[in-house]
Write an enzyme that holds these catalytic residues in place. Structure first.
Site, PDB file in Angstrom:
ATOM      1  N   LYS A  78      10.972 -11.981  -3.442  1.00  0.00           N
ATOM      2  CA  LYS A  78      11.098 -12.127  -4.897  1.00  0.00           C
ATOM      3  C   LYS A  78      12.510 -11.748  -5.342  1.00  0.00           C
ATOM      4  CE  LYS A  78       8.793 -10.674  -9.220  1.00  0.00           C
ATOM      5  NZ  LYS A  78       7.687  -9.882  -9.795  1.00  0.00           N
ATOM      6  N   SER A 158       4.595 -12.169 -13.164  1.00  0.00           N
ATOM      7  CA  SER A 158       5.960 -12.640 -13.014  1.00  0.00           C
ATOM      8  C   SER A 158       6.280 -13.146 -11.617  1.00  0.00           C
ATOM      9  CB  SER A 158       6.931 -11.506 -13.358  1.00  0.00           C
ATOM     10  OG  SER A 158       6.806 -10.434 -12.431  1.00  0.00           O
ATOM     11  N   SER A 182       1.484  -8.425 -12.241  1.00  0.00           N
ATOM     12  CA  SER A 182       2.356  -9.511 -11.803  1.00  0.00           C
ATOM     13  C   SER A 182       2.252  -9.879 -10.332  1.00  0.00           C
ATOM     14  CB  SER A 182       3.821  -9.185 -12.133  1.00  0.00           C
ATOM     15  OG  SER A 182       4.045  -9.256 -13.517  1.00  0.00           O
TER      16      SER A 182
END
Length: 495
Positions: A78, A158, A182
């Site tokens: 990420k 997210s 998330s």
């Protein structure tokens, strides 16, 4: 084998150790899949040369008999994790051009174990969002479709890029972060497994901060066993993170027996929300029955302060974001606005932050600054902190009564279409976190497990919440649920 990218971590690890495949072959299969998946917009900084270099080094380690569990396994990272020599923007324009000279502790742990980085993954800007629509890179797209529709769906947020990449077999697994759901919400939206460990299990050092008392890293994988394998490598005590727990990290995979006979699973009445879709309610009931058949004792419990969780979260998280994001001012690193003749430092701050931050980040910074301001600090921020303490005590009371884990829905719906909530009241988007934020406020471990499909063929997930520091027991309960649910659906390739 052209389908090596479809393997999970455990399968691939065993093939590597048996000499049936090499890390270079695994990595090349993933890189080929990534090249053909531009429509998903999951990977935003590709690192193919680094990946092949790491894979070759992993193959040498495996041949020499020095093969930790994650050795040679290709991952996506990420964009919130700082990676040495590789752009790390947190999907924000204000960090355009930022290339860290250091490695986050979590990624360092993975690379020390021989894991391979394929590239950086899309996300909501500064991890603020539930649909991956606030990214400077553009929307990440789910590999799933609704029935026969062509509507592009959100992979959640997210950690949307991570979810999309794992579900589409672009990588074997990915890192995610979870501040209010998330990891778990996107995992549920795309039919994969995602675990947020206890706050303090994984170091936050080198992870771009959103809300420091809530943020926690975790793995996003194709199944529960893979989550156990990857989580063990990600976890460690880190002196560089003052909130890092100095606790031994157990062998989580060894705890996956699937035996939950005699375990007490709590069902909180407060999670029965008004207006909850019938399909979510039915799946939750099915989950209860699955665990009961597996030998668990199902008990009704009460978490009375649940209804205050979202308001408390959306005071605390923006307040901490306001403080954390004050460092992005155009002075030291990242983007700096072009100044007009006569502009001073105040204008530089204002223009840089106005240009560099997206609308959702601006909204949360403004809310956070407001609730921390003189005259409102006690009325909002301190009150939210007191509510947080009550929410934490609710869980403590339930666990003190002998409950081993808590079963809830993971999301209030299946994945929605990109753009369907963009122009809506932001509160509607925030409601996606209704089942997950309590876990972050209480600092507990939580895991989302795919458990079924809705009427339009989209994945639905269930969430299990565990006792603090008992991720092994939580993973085992999730493993039992996974075995009972038997979820094997994969998205039909359209990209």
């Amino acid at each position: 084998m052209s389908d090596l990218n479809t393997l999970g971590l455990a399968e691939a690890r065993d093939k590597l150790r048996n000499g049936n495949v090499t890390s270079v072959e695994l990595t090349e299969a993933c890189l080929t899949a990534i090249e053909g998946a531009g429509a998903l917009n999951a990977f935003v900084h590709n690192t193919p040369e680094l990946a092949i270099e790491q894979a070759k080094a992993a193959d040498l380690r495996i041949k020499a008999g020095d093969a930790p569990d994650m050795c040679g396994l290709p991952l996506g990272i990420k964009d919130l994790f700082c990676t040495k020599g590789v752009p790390s923007q947190a999907a924000s324009g204000i960090l355009n051009g930022f290339v860290p000279g250091y490695e986050s502790t979590v990624t360092q742990n993975l690379f020390d174990a021989g894991a391979v980085m394929l590239g950086k993954l899309n996300m909501d800007e500064f991890a603020m969002g539930s649909s991956n629509e606030t990214s400077v890179y553009g929307n990440a797209v789910s590999p799933w479709r609704r029935g026969n529709e062509e509507t592009a769906l959100t992979p959640g947020g997210s950690s949307g890029g991570s979810a999309s990449a794992v579900a589409a077999d672009l990588c074997l697994a990915a890192t995610g972060t979870d501040t209010g759901g998330s990891i778990r919400q996107p995992a549920a939206f795309v039919g994969i497994t995602g675990i947020k460990p206890t706050y303090g299990r994984c170091s936050r050092w080198g992870v771009v901060a959103f809300a420091s008392s809530l943020d926690q890293a975790g793995p996003m994988t194709k199944n529960v066993r893979d989550a156990a394998i990857m989580l063990e490598t990600m976890c460690s005590h880190d002196p560089k993170d003052s909130t890092s727990a100095d606790l031994a990290v157990p062998n989580f995979e060894a705890m996956l027996t699937g035996d939950i006979r005699g375990k007490k699973i709590g069902i909180p009445k407060e999670y029965q929300m008004d207006g909850m879709p019938a399909e979510i309610d039915a799946l939750w009931a099915e989950g209860r029955e699955m665990l009961k058949v597996a030998g668990a004792e199902i008990v009704d419990i009460s978490l009375p302060h649940t209804k205050y969780a979202l308001p408390a979260y959306y005071v605390i998280a923006p307040a901490e974001a306001s403080s954390n994001l004050a460092r992005y001012d155009g002075v030291r690193y990242g983007q700096r606005a072009t100044l007009a003749q006569g502009d001073g430092i105040t204008e530089m701050y204002e223009k840089t932050r106005a240009e560099g931050f997206g609308h959702e980040v601006q909204r949360r910074v403004m809310v956070g600054t407001y609730v921390l301001s003189a005259g409102f600090y006690d009325a909002y921020y301190n009150r939210a902190r007191r509510v947080r303490a009550l929410i934490k005590k609710d869980f403590e009371d339930v666990f003190a009564q002998g409950v081993d884990a808590i079963l809830t829905p993971a999301t209030p719906s299946a994945a929605f279409g990109l753009g369907e909530m963009t122009d809506a009241d932001p509160v509607k988007m925030y409601l996606n976190d209704v089942f997950t934020v309590t876990v972050n406020l209480a600092g507990l471990p939580g895991i989302a497990v795919p458990a079924g499909l809705d009427s339009q063929g989209l994945p639905l997930g269930l969430q299990l919440i565990g006792r603090p520091w008992e991720e092994g027991d939580l993973l085992n309960a999730a493993y039992a649920l996974e075995q009972a649910a038997g979820f094997v659906a994969k998205p039909q390739k359209w990209w």
